[in-house]
Design an enzyme around this catalytic site. Structure first.
Site, PDB file in Angstrom:
ATOM      1  N   HIS A  50       7.645   3.111   3.321  1.00 41.35           N
ATOM      2  CA  HIS A  50       8.113   4.648   3.445  1.00 41.35           C
ATOM      3  C   HIS A  50       8.809   4.945   4.820  1.00 41.35           C
ATOM      4  O   HIS A  50       8.150   5.742   5.602  1.00 41.35           O
ATOM      5  CB  HIS A  50       6.920   5.563   3.021  1.00 41.35           C
ATOM      6  N   HIS A  83       3.272  -0.904  -1.189  1.00 37.68           N
ATOM      7  CA  HIS A  83       2.447  -0.079  -1.936  1.00 37.68           C
ATOM      8  C   HIS A  83       1.835  -0.752  -3.355  1.00 37.68           C
ATOM      9  O   HIS A  83       0.925   0.018  -3.885  1.00 37.68           O
ATOM     10  CB  HIS A  83       3.290   1.333  -2.298  1.00 37.68           C
ATOM     11  N   GLU A 135       1.380   4.185  -4.513  1.00 34.74           N
ATOM     12  CA  GLU A 135       0.018   3.243  -4.464  1.00 34.74           C
ATOM     13  C   GLU A 135      -0.848   3.726  -5.593  1.00 34.74           C
ATOM     14  O   GLU A 135      -1.685   2.887  -6.254  1.00 34.74           O
ATOM     15  CB  GLU A 135      -0.483   3.386  -3.045  1.00 34.74           C
ATOM     16  N   CYS A 203      -7.457   1.901   4.826  1.00 36.60           N
ATOM     17  CA  CYS A 203      -7.339   0.696   5.681  1.00 36.60           C
ATOM     18  C   CYS A 203      -7.430   0.783   7.236  1.00 36.60           C
ATOM     19  O   CYS A 203      -7.467   1.873   7.556  1.00 36.60           O
ATOM     20  CB  CYS A 203      -5.848  -0.010   5.356  1.00 36.60           C
TER      21      CYS A 203
END
Length: 345
Positions: A50, A83, A135, A203
């Protein structure tokens, strides 16, 4: 514009780490390698990451971004974005006789595997994330009959499960750590036997960037986050900066989007970038600020990052030949529409 002299007390706090994470770096390099090895065009389903600048740069090199798999003509290569995608998308590519490259971030793949495993054990899976994010769509598609989305603490009241003793939460990887844990706390209050995933699904890169912004935001009147508006982790950095104490925080794709009025009464500007942002865009922002007297740059270091991911295994195969063979099996490489008409779909 000529460089202005530094003004007393004016400084920039530069977050570290910032910018590309290992998953984004892997995905962008994968597109570049595919174009280098197989030549243009290489189709990419959705934006590979993105970021407007990255997408535009790859388009100039021959990448074609599409919203749906069916838009890719048979006999071509399609890459899945960082994603991740649902299993149905892999099936669409197979039906369309396409060679595929899966550039899903390995940390997202980990969440997908957790969803499959918990679904197999017949758990209700509460996926914390934002509705419509790619995602979330991809993860939900792994076990749609077992997964329900929880879009923040406000969604918890409406959550219903079959067996309160068999409930687990998973998370979109790019969320705000604080917001996610607030949602988890609310879920645990409602479902005391709620199970957490085996490891934190937010993450490392998202956490590290937010930690740096927390440290930086507390000392900055203004925080500039470089990133695109459809980048979840970049949007979260703006929120984290404000919560950390910054008077104002703004998201910009490019330096020329900065409004000079933002600098009024400001002596300290914090600068960071989302996990899908190349460093060149941050450098342009620093130059823009330097030309306006903010030449003193101090690094705010929250963590060291040394993680790297190997490139998708598909890049080691002759995908052009594979794609041509698949198209021939279909009876020729026409357009995606023609192929569907010929097959009676």
């Amino acid at each position: 514009m000529g460089r202005m002299s530094a003004s007393p007390g004016r400084r920039v706090l530069l977050a570290a780490p910032r910018g590309y994470c290992a998953g984004v770096d892997r995905a962008v390099i994968a597109v570049e390698k595919a174009l280098e090895q197989y030549g243009a065009p290489v189709y990419v389903r959705h934006e590979i990451v993105h970021n407007k600048y990255v997408v535009q740069t790859l388009e100039k090199k021959g990448a074609i971004f599409v919203e749906q798999t069916e838009e890719v003509p048979p006999g071509n290569i399609v890459m899945f974005s960082a994603h991740g995608v649902a299993p149905v998308v892999h099936e669409e590519a197979e039906r369309g006789r396409l060679a595929t490259i899966d550039a899903t971030c390995p940390l997202v793949t980990k969440v997908h595997k957790e969803a499959v495993r918990f679904a197999k054990d017949d758990y209700d899976i509460l996926l914390i994330g934002h509705e419509g994010h790619e995602e979330v769509i991809g993860t939900s598609g792994e076990a749609p009959e077992h997964i329900q989305l929880v879009d923040g603490p406000g969604d918890v009241a409406k959550v219903e499960v079959r067996d309160p003793s068999k409930v687990v939460w998973l998370s979109q990887t790019t969320l705000s750590v604080d917001e996610t844990m607030e949602t988890v706390d609310a879920l645990q209050e409602k479902f005391p036997q709620l199970i957490s995933p085996p490891s934190d699904d937010i993450c490392y890169a998202t956490q590290n960037r937010q930690l740096a912004v927390k440290q930086m935001g507390a000392e900055s009147e203004l925080v500039i986050v470089v990133g695109s508006r459809n980048s979840s982790n970049s949007v979260r950095l703006v929120e984290v900066a404000k919560n950390a104490g910054a008077r104002e925080a703004y998201l910009v794709d490019f330096a020329d989007e900065i409004d000079e009025t933002w600098l009024e009464g400001v002596s300290t500007v914090g600068v960071t970038s989302g996990a899908s942002v190349p460093e060149v865009l941050v450098e342009q922002v620093l130059e823009w600020l330097s030309q306006r007297g903010f030449e003193d740059v101090e690094l705010v270091k929250a963590a060291e990052e040394s993680i790297t991911f190997s490139l998708p295994k598909e890049l080691r195969r002759d995908l052009r030949e594979e794609a041509a063979t698949l198209a021939a099996e279909r009876g020729g490489a026409g357009t995606g529409t023609e192929a569907r008409e010929n097959s009676g779909e």
